[in-house]
Design an enzyme around this catalytic site. Structure first.
Site, PDB file in Angstrom:
ATOM      1  N   ASP A 243      -5.830 -11.624 -14.973  1.00  0.00           N
ATOM      2  CA  ASP A 243      -6.782 -12.664 -14.581  1.00  0.00           C
ATOM      3  C   ASP A 243      -8.094 -12.376 -15.319  1.00  0.00           C
ATOM      4  O   ASP A 243      -8.646 -11.283 -15.197  1.00  0.00           O
ATOM      5  CB  ASP A 243      -6.990 -12.549 -13.057  1.00  0.00           C
ATOM      6  CG  ASP A 243      -7.406 -13.850 -12.404  1.00  0.00           C
ATOM      7  OD1 ASP A 243      -8.217 -14.566 -13.010  1.00  0.00           O
ATOM      8  OD2 ASP A 243      -6.927 -14.127 -11.289  1.00  0.00           O
TER       9      ASP A 243
ATOM     10  N   ASP B  24      -1.851  -1.435  -3.771  1.00  0.00           N
ATOM     11  CA  ASP B  24      -2.168  -0.742  -5.036  1.00  0.00           C
ATOM     12  C   ASP B  24      -1.088  -1.013  -6.087  1.00  0.00           C
ATOM     13  O   ASP B  24      -0.048  -1.614  -5.782  1.00  0.00           O
ATOM     14  CB  ASP B  24      -2.363   0.760  -4.792  1.00  0.00           C
ATOM     15  CG  ASP B  24      -1.258   1.342  -3.919  1.00  0.00           C
ATOM     16  OD1 ASP B  24      -0.085   1.140  -4.267  1.00  0.00           O
ATOM     17  OD2 ASP B  24      -1.573   1.953  -2.875  1.00  0.00           O
TER      18      ASP B  24
ATOM     19  N   GLU C 199      -7.772 -22.045 -14.823  1.00  0.00           N
ATOM     20  CA  GLU C 199      -8.174 -22.713 -13.583  1.00  0.00           C
ATOM     21  C   GLU C 199      -9.257 -23.711 -13.949  1.00  0.00           C
ATOM     22  O   GLU C 199     -10.340 -23.332 -14.383  1.00  0.00           O
ATOM     23  CB  GLU C 199      -8.715 -21.692 -12.584  1.00  0.00           C
ATOM     24  CG  GLU C 199      -9.016 -22.330 -11.250  1.00  0.00           C
ATOM     25  CD  GLU C 199      -9.915 -21.472 -10.367  1.00  0.00           C
ATOM     26  OE1 GLU C 199      -9.802 -21.592  -9.150  1.00  0.00           O
ATOM     27  OE2 GLU C 199     -10.754 -20.720 -10.886  1.00  0.00           O
TER      28      GLU C 199
ATOM     29  N   HIS D  94      -4.185 -17.874  -3.904  1.00  0.00           N
ATOM     30  CA  HIS D  94      -5.008 -17.022  -3.041  1.00  0.00           C
ATOM     31  C   HIS D  94      -6.254 -17.742  -2.519  1.00  0.00           C
ATOM     32  O   HIS D  94      -7.014 -17.152  -1.761  1.00  0.00           O
ATOM     33  CB  HIS D  94      -5.425 -15.782  -3.828  1.00  0.00           C
ATOM     34  CG  HIS D  94      -6.266 -16.139  -5.012  1.00  0.00           C
ATOM     35  ND1 HIS D  94      -5.777 -16.849  -6.093  1.00  0.00           N
ATOM     36  CD2 HIS D  94      -7.576 -15.942  -5.271  1.00  0.00           C
ATOM     37  CE1 HIS D  94      -6.749 -17.059  -6.944  1.00  0.00           C
ATOM     38  NE2 HIS D  94      -7.852 -16.513  -6.489  1.00  0.00           N
ATOM     39  N   ASP D  95      -6.478 -18.981  -2.956  1.00  0.00           N
ATOM     40  CA  ASP D  95      -7.656 -19.741  -2.519  1.00  0.00           C
ATOM     41  C   ASP D  95      -7.304 -20.867  -1.559  1.00  0.00           C
ATOM     42  O   ASP D  95      -8.183 -21.617  -1.125  1.00  0.00           O
ATOM     43  CB  ASP D  95      -8.352 -20.386  -3.725  1.00  0.00           C
ATOM     44  CG  ASP D  95      -8.974 -19.363  -4.645  1.00  0.00           C
ATOM     45  OD1 ASP D  95      -9.363 -18.293  -4.156  1.00  0.00           O
ATOM     46  OD2 ASP D  95      -9.070 -19.643  -5.857  1.00  0.00           O
TER      47      ASP D  95
ATOM     48  N   ASP E 247     -10.021 -17.662 -15.109  1.00  0.00           N
ATOM     49  CA  ASP E 247     -10.684 -18.085 -13.871  1.00  0.00           C
ATOM     50  C   ASP E 247     -11.823 -19.082 -14.125  1.00  0.00           C
ATOM     51  O   ASP E 247     -12.593 -18.920 -15.079  1.00  0.00           O
ATOM     52  CB  ASP E 247     -11.268 -16.819 -13.214  1.00  0.00           C
ATOM     53  CG  ASP E 247     -11.890 -17.063 -11.861  1.00  0.00           C
ATOM     54  OD1 ASP E 247     -11.149 -17.330 -10.913  1.00  0.00           O
ATOM     55  OD2 ASP E 247     -13.130 -16.985 -11.757  1.00  0.00           O
TER      56      ASP E 247
ATOM     57  N   ASP F  75       0.850  -1.196   0.000  1.00  0.00           N
ATOM     58  CA  ASP F  75       0.000   0.000   0.000  1.00  0.00           C
ATOM     59  C   ASP F  75       0.888   1.250   0.000  1.00  0.00           C
ATOM     60  O   ASP F  75       1.717   1.417   0.888  1.00  0.00           O
ATOM     61  CB  ASP F  75      -0.874  -0.045   1.263  1.00  0.00           C
ATOM     62  CG  ASP F  75      -1.703   1.215   1.447  1.00  0.00           C
ATOM     63  OD1 ASP F  75      -1.867   1.971   0.467  1.00  0.00           O
ATOM     64  OD2 ASP F  75      -2.188   1.432   2.578  1.00  0.00           O
TER      65      ASP F  75
HETATM   66  C1  GLC Z   1     -11.771 -18.748  -8.688  1.00  0.00           C
HETATM   67  C2  GLC Z   1     -10.892 -17.778  -7.942  1.00  0.00           C
HETATM   68  C3  GLC Z   1     -11.520 -17.485  -6.619  1.00  0.00           C
HETATM   69  C4  GLC Z   1     -12.869 -16.887  -6.853  1.00  0.00           C
HETATM   70  C5  GLC Z   1     -13.722 -17.748  -7.773  1.00  0.00           C
HETATM   71  C6  GLC Z   1     -14.893 -16.994  -8.288  1.00  0.00           C
HETATM   72  O1  GLC Z   1     -11.862 -19.973  -8.083  1.00  0.00           O
HETATM   73  O2  GLC Z   1      -9.592 -18.266  -7.844  1.00  0.00           O
HETATM   74  O3  GLC Z   1     -10.745 -16.662  -5.808  1.00  0.00           O
HETATM   75  O4  GLC Z   1     -13.539 -16.701  -5.639  1.00  0.00           O
HETATM   76  O5  GLC Z   1     -13.017 -18.181  -8.899  1.00  0.00           O
HETATM   77  O6  GLC Z   1     -14.509 -16.055  -9.246  1.00  0.00           O
END
Ligand code: GLC
Length: 549
Positions: free
Chosen positions: A99, A30, A252, A325-326, A195, A22
């Site tokens: 993304d 940011d 993904e 991040h998940d 995604d 930040d």
């Molecule tokens: C993917 C992302 C996740 C998000 C989900 C919905 O799994 O990695 O963070 O919540 O899609 O977009």
């Protein structure tokens, strides 16, 4: 060296921008913060940065609920800041990867506001509308359908209520999505992470499924993932966007079986790489419901990874990852509870950076960051943790047990702010951080680790540099070793008779291994100062190299 593409020869670094750096004191990261840390990333040796979404968003799912695909959320800065980031990164030989969240938009996206306003507006058919709902459960919990009074109909949301699913059957929708991706290509981005792509195609008929929980619902994942016909959409995506650019794409793709990989990646496929989750979802064998975590064995982890290595041996390419991040922090997820986090982080870092494929390092992984365990569900920001907590209560678990599941699985484990130094708020912000800083930041932070030659950070740097110049690690075949051993993760990488061996003891006990498997090779690197051939101390990882190479 053989002809590998740029993205096959480098590690990629994943940034969760809200938690990275930040520069304004507002408590969230940011773009200028990212630009200010490019030298750090260059020194780490990464050639690309994947940014999780930075587009305008109501932030219900922290940016995965997008309200405009071709702009920057004001909390992250401006388009000029983005252009500056691209240029400054380029000057350091680093590409920026965006993304694309194309299964759904935010419910505040102009397209959805129009679509929901009536049954006959020009975008009436841009989302999935039905008169009746089915018993599908959204991935974050609760029904996957939401009633809309204006239309007197339900819309489908695979994820949160505020994330309505787009209707890919409509060619106008596909055109609009492809145009948005092309907008970013014109800006010079180095690729896309795509995604939740396995959900874009819905079944021809919407039917109830057999319930897999006490709520009478069935996971939408079971009902819609990788529906037949999805590849037609994806080939069009490839033709209209990816083809002809020197970029990489990684999708993904939860729900794609290893044997189907050739249809998805490689010469006949669509994407360059696919994130599949068999090795990180071993605790979720019964589906996507957190409150039934299953125990897993090391042999299963090895098998899952070996399957992906085999599937991408001659076709496609493997994106290696243990964190994103998940997911919870890998140190907590893969190693025993009482593990020394530094040793543990080096074990996983070694496997990550020595396997065949492109390694993805998630922010903070290179410092050995670990999970948090907050004492009440209110402290958690993650929409998925809150939903899963409710599911656990409905399944009959106590509050304490439900919170224990949250500690184990929560996505907030990976989202606490990056730890830059030992000053207040770990140098992440001059304001109040949007999520609490992990309380180990005084010892686990970039500045302290930079100065310590035995730190996790310096280990990652060393190994990354070694990998970048190692023909064996870049091209070599993957050979499983000690396949049935429940304590040691072992493999070799080989280019003809030149070999590198990796052996990691995943337990807290000393273990032995047959030295014959190492041939004439010599010890070159490890996470202890001294090593005895044939013995692995608790959490010891070693690298051996064939003397002839
Ligand atoms: C993917 C992302 C996740 C998000 C989900 C919905 O799994 O990695 O963070 O919540 O899609 O977009």
């Amino acid at each position: 060296m053989k002809n590998l593409k740029w993205w096959q020869k480098t590690a990629v670094y994943q940034i969760y921008p809200k938690s990275f750096m930040d520069t304004t004191g507002k408590g969230t990261g940011d773009l200028r913060g990212i630009t200010s840390k490019l030298d750090y990333l260059q020194k780490l040796g990464v050639g690309a940065i994947w940014l999780t979404p930075i587009y305008p968003s109501p932030m219900i799912d922290n940016g995965y609920d997008i309200s405009d695909y071709t702009a920057i959320d004001s909390s992250y800065g401006t388009m000029a800041d983005f252009d500056e980031l691209i240029d400054e990164a380029k000057a350091r030989n680093i590409k920026i990867v965006m993304d694309l969240v194309y299964n759904h938009t935010s419910d505040k996206h102009a397209w959805f506001l129009e679509s929901k306003s009536s049954r006959d507006n020009p975008k009436a058919d841009w989302y999935i509308w039905r008169d009746e709902k089915t018993n599908w459960r959204s991935i974050f919990g609760g029904s996957a359908w939401e009633f809309c009074p204006e239309r007197g109909q339900y819309y489908l949301h695979t994820f949160a209520t505020q994330q309505p699913d787009l209707n890919w059957e409509n060619p106008e929708v596909r055109r609009a999505l492809f145009d948005a991706a092309n907008f970013w290509l014109k800006k010079g981005v180095g690729g896309f992470r795509v995604d939740a792509i396995t959900y874009i195609k819905k079944p021809a008929e919407f039917k109830d499924g057999e319930s897999d929980g006490k709520d009478g619902l069935v996971s939408v994942h079971i009902m819609t993932a990788a529906t037949k016909g999805i590849l037609d959409f994806l080939h069009e995506f490839k033709r209209e966007v990816f083809d002809g650019h020197d970029i990489f794409t990684v999708a993904e793709a939860n729900g794609v079986a290893a044997e189907d990989l050739p249809k998805w990646v490689g010469s006949d496929g669509v994407f360059d790489m696919l994130f599949e989750f068999s090795h990180v979802n071993l605790s979720l064998k019964d589906g996507e419901i957190w409150c039934r975590p299953t125990k897993w064995k090391l042999t299963e982890l090895k098998q899952a990874i070996a399957n992906s290595q085999t599937a991408t041996k001659n076709n496609g390419w493997y994106p290696i990852f243990f964190e994103n991040h998940d997911k919870p922090r890998s140190v907590n997820h893969f190693l025993p509870k009482a593990s020394d986090p530094i040793k543990a982080a080096k074990i996983l870092g070694t496997i990550l950076l020595t396997m065949r494929g492109t390694p993805f390092i998630y922010e903070g992984q290179e410092l050995g960051m670990t999970n948090v365990a907050w004492d009440s569900i209110e402290k958690y920001n993650d929409i998925s943790s809150r939903g899963q907590y409710e599911i656990a209560l409905n399944e009959g678990f106590s509050k304490e047990k439900a919170l224990e599941f949250v500690h184990f699985f929560s996505r907030d484990n990976a989202r606490t702010p990056m730890q830059w130094n030992s000053s207040e708020n770990a140098g992440f912000t001059a304001g109040k951080p949007w999520l609490p800083i992990h309380d180990d930041y005084k010892i686990c932070n970039a500045a302290t680790e930079d100065a310590d030659k035995n730190s996790v950070l310096n280990y990652f740097r060393k190994l990354n540099a070694f990998r970048a110049n190692s023909e064996i690690l870049l091209f070599g075949d993957y050979e499983e070793l000690l396949r049935d051993d429940e304590n040691i993760f072992a493999f070799a990488r080989a280019v003809e008779n030149k070999k590198i061996y990796v052996l990691a003891n995943f337990t807290l006990n000393e273990v032995t291994f047959p030295t014959e498997i190492l041939g004439q090779s010599k010890f070159i690197l490890g996470n202890y100062t001294a090593h005895n051939k044939g013995v692995l101390k608790p959490l010891e990882v070693v690298l051996y190299k064939e003397a002839t190479s």
